[in-house]
Design an enzyme around this catalytic site. Structure first.
Site, PDB file in Angstrom:
ATOM      1  N   THR A  33       0.848  -1.188   0.000  1.00  9.08           N
ATOM      2  CA  THR A  33       0.000   0.000   0.000  1.00  9.08           C
ATOM      3  C   THR A  33       0.888   1.243   0.000  1.00  9.08           C
ATOM      4  OG1 THR A  33      -1.720  -1.159   1.218  1.00  9.08           O
ATOM      5  CG2 THR A  33      -1.752   1.233   1.369  1.00  9.08           C
ATOM      6  N   SER A  35       2.091   5.334  -1.831  1.00  9.17           N
ATOM      7  CA  SER A  35       2.323   6.113  -3.044  1.00  9.17           C
ATOM      8  C   SER A  35       3.446   5.529  -3.917  1.00  9.17           C
ATOM      9  CB  SER A  35       2.644   7.570  -2.672  1.00  9.17           C
ATOM     10  OG  SER A  35       3.707   7.615  -1.749  1.00  9.17           O
ATOM     11  N   ALA A  90       7.542   1.414   2.665  1.00  5.50           N
ATOM     12  CA  ALA A  90       7.879   1.530   4.091  1.00  5.50           C
ATOM     13  C   ALA A  90       8.018   3.007   4.435  1.00  5.50           C
ATOM     14  CB  ALA A  90       9.181   0.795   4.396  1.00  5.50           C
ATOM     15  N   GLY A 102       3.012   1.661   8.247  1.00  5.13           N
ATOM     16  CA  GLY A 102       1.711   2.026   8.792  1.00  5.13           C
ATOM     17  C   GLY A 102       1.382   3.498   8.687  1.00  5.13           C
ATOM     18  N   GLY A 103       2.268   4.248   8.001  1.00  3.04           N
ATOM     19  CA  GLY A 103       1.975   5.671   7.784  1.00  3.04           C
ATOM     20  C   GLY A 103       0.633   5.859   7.082  1.00  3.04           C
ATOM     21  N   GLY A 104       0.288   4.894   6.233  1.00  2.00           N
ATOM     22  CA  GLY A 104      -1.002   4.953   5.528  1.00  2.00           C
ATOM     23  C   GLY A 104      -2.090   4.187   6.273  1.00  2.00           C
ATOM     24  N   GLU A 110      -0.758  -5.503   6.100  1.00  2.00           N
ATOM     25  CA  GLU A 110       0.605  -5.575   5.535  1.00  2.00           C
ATOM     26  C   GLU A 110       1.448  -6.593   6.291  1.00  2.00           C
ATOM     27  OE1 GLU A 110       1.154  -1.095   3.658  1.00  2.00           O
ATOM     28  OE2 GLU A 110       1.789  -1.438   5.711  1.00  2.00           O
ATOM     29  N   LYS A 128      13.907   7.364   3.010  1.00  2.00           N
ATOM     30  CA  LYS A 128      13.349   6.453   4.019  1.00  2.00           C
ATOM     31  C   LYS A 128      14.455   5.715   4.788  1.00  2.00           C
ATOM     32  CE  LYS A 128       9.027   7.048   2.619  1.00  2.00           C
ATOM     33  NZ  LYS A 128       8.302   6.100   1.830  1.00  2.00           N
TER      34      LYS A 128
HETATM   35  C1  A5P Z   1       0.910   1.912   4.617  1.00  2.00           C
HETATM   36  O1  A5P Z   1       0.266   1.765   5.813  1.00  2.00           O
HETATM   37  C2  A5P Z   1       2.376   2.029   4.860  1.00  2.00           C
HETATM   38  O2  A5P Z   1       2.946   1.006   5.570  1.00  2.00           O
HETATM   39  C3  A5P Z   1       3.091   2.247   3.546  1.00  2.00           C
HETATM   40  O3  A5P Z   1       3.633   1.077   3.054  1.00  2.00           O
HETATM   41  C4  A5P Z   1       4.145   3.248   3.768  1.00  2.00           C
HETATM   42  O4  A5P Z   1       3.527   4.346   4.406  1.00  2.00           O
HETATM   43  C5  A5P Z   1       4.861   3.675   2.511  1.00  2.00           C
HETATM   44  O5  A5P Z   1       4.109   4.550   1.793  1.00  2.00           O
HETATM   45  P1  A5P Z   1       4.685   5.482   0.667  1.00  2.00           P
HETATM   46  O6  A5P Z   1       5.213   4.620  -0.399  1.00  2.00           O
HETATM   47  O7  A5P Z   1       3.456   6.259   0.272  1.00  2.00           O
HETATM   48  O8  A5P Z   1       5.712   6.383   1.266  1.00  2.00           O
END
Ligand code: A5P
Length: 233
Positions: A33, A35, A90, A102-104, A110, A128
């Site tokens: 999940t 961007s 990540a 888990g930012g999203g 996951e 990152k």
């Molecule tokens: C989703 O909950 C997150 O674990 C994403 O995998 C993580 O935030 C990476 O997201 P981006 O690719 O948007 O930075």
């Protein structure tokens, strides 16, 4: 000639698109999940148009919807024994390949999908990468009932400076599995596996965004347009 400086989104696109080469005809694999994964899905969509046939176990409703719109088949995790591959993003990656995710808000699915996978490949931009986890607040998924008790217990443990209930539009953010997220602010997470275990002892904690010892490889997009490939022990 100077090397190009890619925009943050173009770096994600490079890493996401590159990862599509790991996907083989007929494969059933885990799809993360975020961007960066978005760009992987876009690349897969164009390969599906050209005849690629695959099925994915999506790690969020968002990914599932995007995959369906892109003509990618969906598989139920309950119908497979193991997944040969999962590709996911990540929020932080340390030098040993330990992650904060888990930012999203998709960390629970996951982690379930990552645990079912023989190979977890992380796609990310170079920003990152950290020496030690902890700059990014650690998402902890909790049961809504009595979540303030969990909040207090994490704070009382002494390592987190702040534990904040994630909000969206002035309301608690609700995950795909109908839980809340506590974003926990640490200075540094010296031992991610130990902190993950400790947090799991608190009643009400469903899962943490600490992925220790799960990633096997990383595909890191860089500003100059190149890709760094990392393999973890
Ligand atoms: C989703 O909950 C997150 O674990 C994403 O995998 C993580 O935030 C990476 O997201 P981006 O690719 O948007 O930075």
């Amino acid at each position: 000639m100077n090397s190009p400086v890619l925009s943050p989104d173009d770096i994600k696109k490079k890493a996401g698109t590159y990862a599509a080469d790991l996907v083989e005809q007929g494969m059933v694999f885990g799809l993360g999940t975020g961007s960066t994964v978005y760009w992987l899905i876009m690349e897969l969509a164009s390969r599906v148009e050209q005849g690629l046939e695959v099925q994915v176990v999506p790690t969020s409703v968002q990914t599932e919807e995007l995959a369906i719109q892109s003509g990618i088949g969906i598989a139920d995790l309950n119908t497979v024994s193991r997944l040969p591959l999962t590709i996911d993003g990540a929020d932080e990656i340390d030098t040993n390949g330990q992650l904060i995710k888990g930012g999203g808000g998709a960390l629970l699915r996951e982690k379930i999908v990552a645990a079912a996978s023989d190979r977890l490949v992380i796609i990310a931009d170079q920003g990152k990468k950290v020496k030690t986890l902890g700059r990014f607040p650690l998402p902890v998924e909790v049961i809504p009932f009595g979540y303030t008790q969990v909040q207090q217990t994490i704070l009382a443990g002494g390592q987190a400076q702040q534990v904040v209930l994630r909000q969206k539009n002035g309301q608690p953010f609700v995950t795909d599995q109908w839980h809340y997220i506590l974003d926990c602010y640490y200075d540094q997470i010296a031992d991610p596996a130990a902190l993950n275990s400790l947090l799991h002892t608190i009643p009400g904690v469903v899962e943490t965004g600490l992925f220790a010892g799960m990633a096997s490889e990383a595909i890191i997009g860089k500003e100059d347009g190149t890709i760094e490939l990392i393999t973890y022990e």
